[in-house]
Design a protein around this motif. Structure first.
Motif, PDB file in Angstrom:
ATOM      1  N   ASP A  31      61.233  12.090 -58.379  1.00 48.72           N
ATOM      2  CA  ASP A  31      61.021  12.719 -58.953  1.00 48.72           C
ATOM      3  C   ASP A  31      60.240  13.446 -60.342  1.00 48.72           C
ATOM      4  OD1 ASP A  31      61.717  14.506 -56.207  1.00 48.72           O
ATOM      5  OD2 ASP A  31      63.591  14.313 -56.692  1.00 48.72           O
ATOM      6  N   PRO A  32      59.076  13.281 -60.260  1.00 49.04           N
ATOM      7  CA  PRO A  32      58.341  13.415 -61.563  1.00 49.04           C
ATOM      8  C   PRO A  32      58.440  14.568 -62.342  1.00 49.04           C
ATOM      9  CG  PRO A  32      56.737  13.686 -59.741  1.00 49.04           C
ATOM     10  CD  PRO A  32      57.655  13.337 -59.038  1.00 49.04           C
ATOM     11  N   ALA A  33      58.173  14.936 -63.702  1.00 47.85           N
ATOM     12  CA  ALA A  33      58.419  15.674 -64.434  1.00 47.85           C
ATOM     13  C   ALA A  33      57.700  17.378 -63.780  1.00 47.85           C
ATOM     14  CB  ALA A  33      58.423  15.789 -65.570  1.00 47.85           C
ATOM     15  N   GLN A  34      57.989  18.056 -63.716  1.00 51.82           N
ATOM     16  CA  GLN A  34      56.891  18.756 -62.698  1.00 51.82           C
ATOM     17  C   GLN A  34      57.019  20.688 -63.908  1.00 51.82           C
ATOM     18  OE1 GLN A  34      58.390  19.530 -58.914  1.00 51.82           O
ATOM     19  NE2 GLN A  34      56.493  18.445 -58.072  1.00 51.82           N
ATOM     20  N   GLY A  35      56.391  20.375 -64.627  1.00 52.30           N
ATOM     21  CA  GLY A  35      56.973  21.689 -66.430  1.00 52.30           C
ATOM     22  C   GLY A  35      56.869  22.915 -65.746  1.00 52.30           C
ATOM     23  N   ALA A 230      65.711  24.132 -68.861  1.00 50.56           N
ATOM     24  CA  ALA A 230      64.475  22.335 -69.063  1.00 50.56           C
ATOM     25  C   ALA A 230      63.707  22.310 -68.818  1.00 50.56           C
ATOM     26  CB  ALA A 230      64.998  21.248 -68.865  1.00 50.56           C
ATOM     27  N   ALA A 231      62.628  24.405 -68.552  1.00 53.20           N
ATOM     28  CA  ALA A 231      61.776  24.395 -68.467  1.00 53.20           C
ATOM     29  C   ALA A 231      61.075  22.992 -67.070  1.00 53.20           C
ATOM     30  CB  ALA A 231      60.922  24.092 -69.316  1.00 53.20           C
ATOM     31  N   ASP A 232      61.523  22.486 -66.391  1.00 52.73           N
ATOM     32  CA  ASP A 232      61.397  21.476 -65.418  1.00 52.73           C
ATOM     33  C   ASP A 232      61.725  21.505 -64.648  1.00 52.73           C
ATOM     34  OD1 ASP A 232      60.155  18.988 -64.487  1.00 52.73           O
ATOM     35  OD2 ASP A 232      61.400  17.840 -65.847  1.00 52.73           O
ATOM     36  N   SER A 233      60.803  21.757 -63.185  1.00 52.88           N
ATOM     37  CA  SER A 233      61.616  22.060 -61.937  1.00 52.88           C
ATOM     38  C   SER A 233      61.454  20.926 -61.186  1.00 52.88           C
ATOM     39  CB  SER A 233      60.145  22.468 -61.213  1.00 52.88           C
ATOM     40  OG  SER A 233      58.619  22.441 -60.405  1.00 52.88           O
ATOM     41  N   ARG A 234      61.878  20.023 -61.409  1.00 55.13           N
ATOM     42  CA  ARG A 234      61.313  18.032 -60.849  1.00 55.13           C
ATOM     43  C   ARG A 234      62.299  18.551 -59.564  1.00 55.13           C
ATOM     44  NH1 ARG A 234      63.565  13.222 -64.912  1.00 55.13           N
ATOM     45  NH2 ARG A 234      61.322  14.230 -65.718  1.00 55.13           N
ATOM     46  N   GLY A 235      61.851  17.883 -58.337  1.00 53.11           N
ATOM     47  CA  GLY A 235      61.952  17.973 -57.444  1.00 53.11           C
ATOM     48  C   GLY A 235      62.446  19.393 -56.838  1.00 53.11           C
ATOM     49  N   PHE A 236      62.146  20.914 -57.707  1.00 49.95           N
ATOM     50  CA  PHE A 236      61.628  21.587 -56.387  1.00 49.95           C
ATOM     51  C   PHE A 236      60.917  22.230 -57.006  1.00 49.95           C
ATOM     52  CE2 PHE A 236      67.121  22.297 -57.388  1.00 49.95           C
ATOM     53  CZ  PHE A 236      67.224  21.185 -56.258  1.00 49.95           C
TER      54      PHE A 236
END
Length: 674
Positions: A31-35, A230-236
């Motif tokens: 899962d890449p980082a997703q801001g 974390a302001a990161d929706s990684r995977g979601f």
């Protein structure tokens, strides 16, 4: 001795500081980082203050919900007295003495092998339906009879490997990642369990109530809260997206927190997240309020947005009202504006030909905004709101909370007096769609036409598609959604004849189908609307990757005079320096739909498989350079699942020779001109 559920194995982690827990939830394989935007801390603090009334020392906050808990017998006895609950009680009696359907790990893993969703999702959905029947029945009787069965059903759900369905769990996910996966199903399960806890209260055992809280926190609240902070929706990716997932998942997560969390700050965090993260979803409707996902996903997605927004309004003492404003009114009344005739909605994209809008959403809009929609069901029914991904136990309380006026009261009379039939047309310039209706309700032709682009949510490659209704029965048009299996949302999606343009009533150019993507876009060339005739011409050249194609337009001409008449003109031109190309268009029939060739250049099509059904006459004529006459070619339309029977019939109308310029002119009228 049975293995303890994951929440109890994680209990020591739940006692650790949040900052030590959340990074674990963020690290998913591949899962890449997703801001995502972080909710404003000042806004969270403001909402926290609103949710922090003075309570006796140590007393948890009293949750705010659509209805009182079952302990308020005055309220619930009144509900029981006015609703017919016989069917619900019979269903509860039937499941009370039977065990929950099994969900072994092998069934979960079967999806990876077969790609078939149904074997797991059917029993998975049935579990919450059974729970809902028992919970609602207990609410009406409140005699404790069904509590053992409720505890049994809860225990089974709380033991599940994951509350997400296998189709939404990434391949290669670890057990821990599978357990903490939050999808449409997990969000709904969490909110349904929280609703059960709220309604029954201390009628449930202390151990069960503690376990509900532990499981909802470990599976849903903590994984999402960690991503928010974390302001990161990684995977979601649904957290701040533009489709139905964003509204449904955010509503389910927030709804669970508002019912189960004792922390005003945590509840405020989820309210602020819902408020911030659902903005892109609302923006996706455009200024005209059009839902490109269709009426079924409008009901599912925007319905959850309404329920979430209303819960926020109630919880914050009306300080936050996300449903206020003209844009929300336009979106909330989409069901009225998108209906073609009778109960028929366009089955474009992944919409079902059987899709209908829940009465509660229609009535909510009428009660909130007024207008001419009227009330469909002035009085809620007792029943479980089922869904293929699990019954939604929070829906019936929402239905019961709608402020229906007393029958015969001045307000009820005013609503009835304002109700009118839909207008002659509803035009969606931003969404790229047009609904045209007969001048006489219930008779004659009505239709819907689709432009837009081929990169929409739940997209089919179908620029220029249409449906035609005679009276209140759909006769010609679009076949709607394909079966949901693994390949439906994978790289093989457009191998399906239902999702590529082959299975839609649109042209084929030089043997090529429409291409996928936002650049394949219908552009309005002209539109002329009057009480007797509507014209919409669109340029769909960009949908075809054909060298030498100069221009392809489709013109819809809808005439309301007499019984009604629809003309569809396809005009194609190739550049002078290119070779002539083949060109054809099509009509699409559903499986088993009756039709007969009644002329050399026409046919009669019936709404169903009987000559007594409503029918349309479709005829055609053509002009071309070098193309010769039109030939009719019947070809089966196959869906995404191999070895299944055809999902429709493509009746192709094509020139016998390649053309340089050509026009195909379809004329559709009620059968016999009646």
């Amino acid at each position: 001795m049975p293995k303890k559920p994951l929440a109890f194995r994680f209990v020591s982690r739940l006692l650790l500081p949040a900052a030590l827990i959340f990074p674990i939830a963020l690290r998913a394989k591949g899962d890449p980082a997703q801001g995502i935007p972080r909710p404003d801390p000042a806004r969270i603090a403001e909402i926290t203050a609103w949710l922090s009334p003075e309570n006796p020392a140590g007393a948890p906050p009293v949750p705010v919900f659509y209805t009182p808990p079952y302990a308020d017998r005055t309220w619930w006895n009144a509900v029981a007295a006015r609703l017919s609950a016989g069917e619900l009680l019979a269903a509860a009696n039937a499941v009370e003495g039977t065990p929950p359907p099994p969900l072994p790990r092998e069934l979960f893993d079967d999806y990876r092998v077969t790609g078939n969703r149904a074997p797991y999702e059917k029993p998975f959905s049935e579990r919450t339906a059974r729970l809902g029947q028992l919970v609602y029945a207990e609410g009406f009787a409140f005699n404790g009879r069904r509590l053992p069965a409720i505890e049994r059903e809860l225990a089974a759900i709380l033991e599940e490997r994951s509350w997400a369905v296998p189709a939404h769990v990434p391949a290669g996910a670890t057990d821990a990642e599978t357990y903490t996966r939050v999808d449409l199903a997990a969000a709904a399960r969490a909110w349904s369990l929280a609703t059960t806890d709220y309604l029954l209260g201390d009628k449930l055992s202390p151990a069960t109530r503690a376990r509900i809280r532990a499981e909802v926190r470990a599976r849903v609240l903590d994984p999402v809260a960690g991503r928010i902070r974390a302001a990161d929706s990684r995977g979601f990716s649904w957290m701040a997206g533009r489709n139905n997932w964003t509204a449904i998942c955010n509503a389910g997560v927030m709804g669970s927190a508002l019912l189960l969390s004792d922390s005003p700050a945590e509840r405020a965090l989820f309210i602020a997240a819902f408020e911030r993260f659902t903005q892109p979803y609302i923006e996706s409707f455009g200024p005209d309020g059009f839902c490109e996902e269709g009426i079924g996903y409008w009901s599912y997605g925007y319905g959850h947005y309404i329920m979430g927004s209303e819960l926020i309004r109630m919880t914050t003492g009306r300080r936050i009202d996300l449903m206020a404003g003209e844009q929300q009114k336009r979106i909330a009344t989409f069901d009225v504006r998108w209906k073609v005739a009778g109960s028929v909605y366009p089955a474009f994209g992944d919409a079902s030909v059987r899709a209908r809008t829940p009465a509660m959403l229609h009535d909510f809009a009428t009660l909130r905004y007024g207008g001419s929609g009227g009330l469909v069901s002035p009085g809620a029914s007792a029943g479980v709101h089922r869904h293929p991904l699990g019954a939604q136990l929070y829906v019936m309380p929402f239905r019961l909370s709608l402020p229906y006026p007393e029958s015969g009261s001045p307000k009820a009379q005013a609503i009835a007096a304002a109700a009118t039939r839909p207008p002659l047309r509803d035009w969606f310039p931003d969404g790229g769609a047009l609904v045209v209706r007969s001048a006489s309700a219930g008779t004659g032709l009505s239709a819907a036409f689709k432009g837009g682009h081929n990169g929409q949510s739940h997209n089919h490659n179908d620029l220029g598609s249409f449906i035609v209704v005679n009276g209140s029965q759909p006769v010609l048009g679009d076949p709607g959604a394909d079966t949901y299996v693994k390949d439906t949302f994978g790289p093989k999606r457009y191998s399906s004849g239902l999702m590529n343009s082959f299975g839609h009533p649109v042209p084929r150019v030089a043997g090529k189908l429409q291409r996928t993507g936002r650049d394949a876009r219908a552009k309005t060339v002209r539109n002329e609307f009057s009480d007797t005739r509507d014209i919409w011409e669109i340029d769909i050249t960009s949908a075809y990757d054909v060298p030498g194609l100069d221009r392809l337009t489709r013109t819809f001409i809808f005439d309301r005079t007499g019984p009604g008449r629809l003309e569809i003109l396809d005009r194609v031109a190739f550049r002078k320096d290119s070779a002539p190309r083949t060109f054809d268009t099509a009509l699409i029939l559903r499986p088993g739909q009756k039709y007969e060739r009644n002329t050399d250049d026409g046919l009669r099509v019936y709404a169903g498989n009987s000559a007594s059904d409503a029918a349309l006459d479709a005829s055609w004529k053509a002009t071309s350079s070098r193309g010769g006459r039109l030939l009719v070619q019947e070809e089966p339309v196959y869906g995404i699942v191999p070895d299944q029977p055809p999902r429709g019939l493509r009746m192709g109308l094509g020139f016998e020779n390649p053309v340089e310029e050509a026009t195909i002119h379809l004329i559709i009228t009620p059968a016999g001109g009646k």
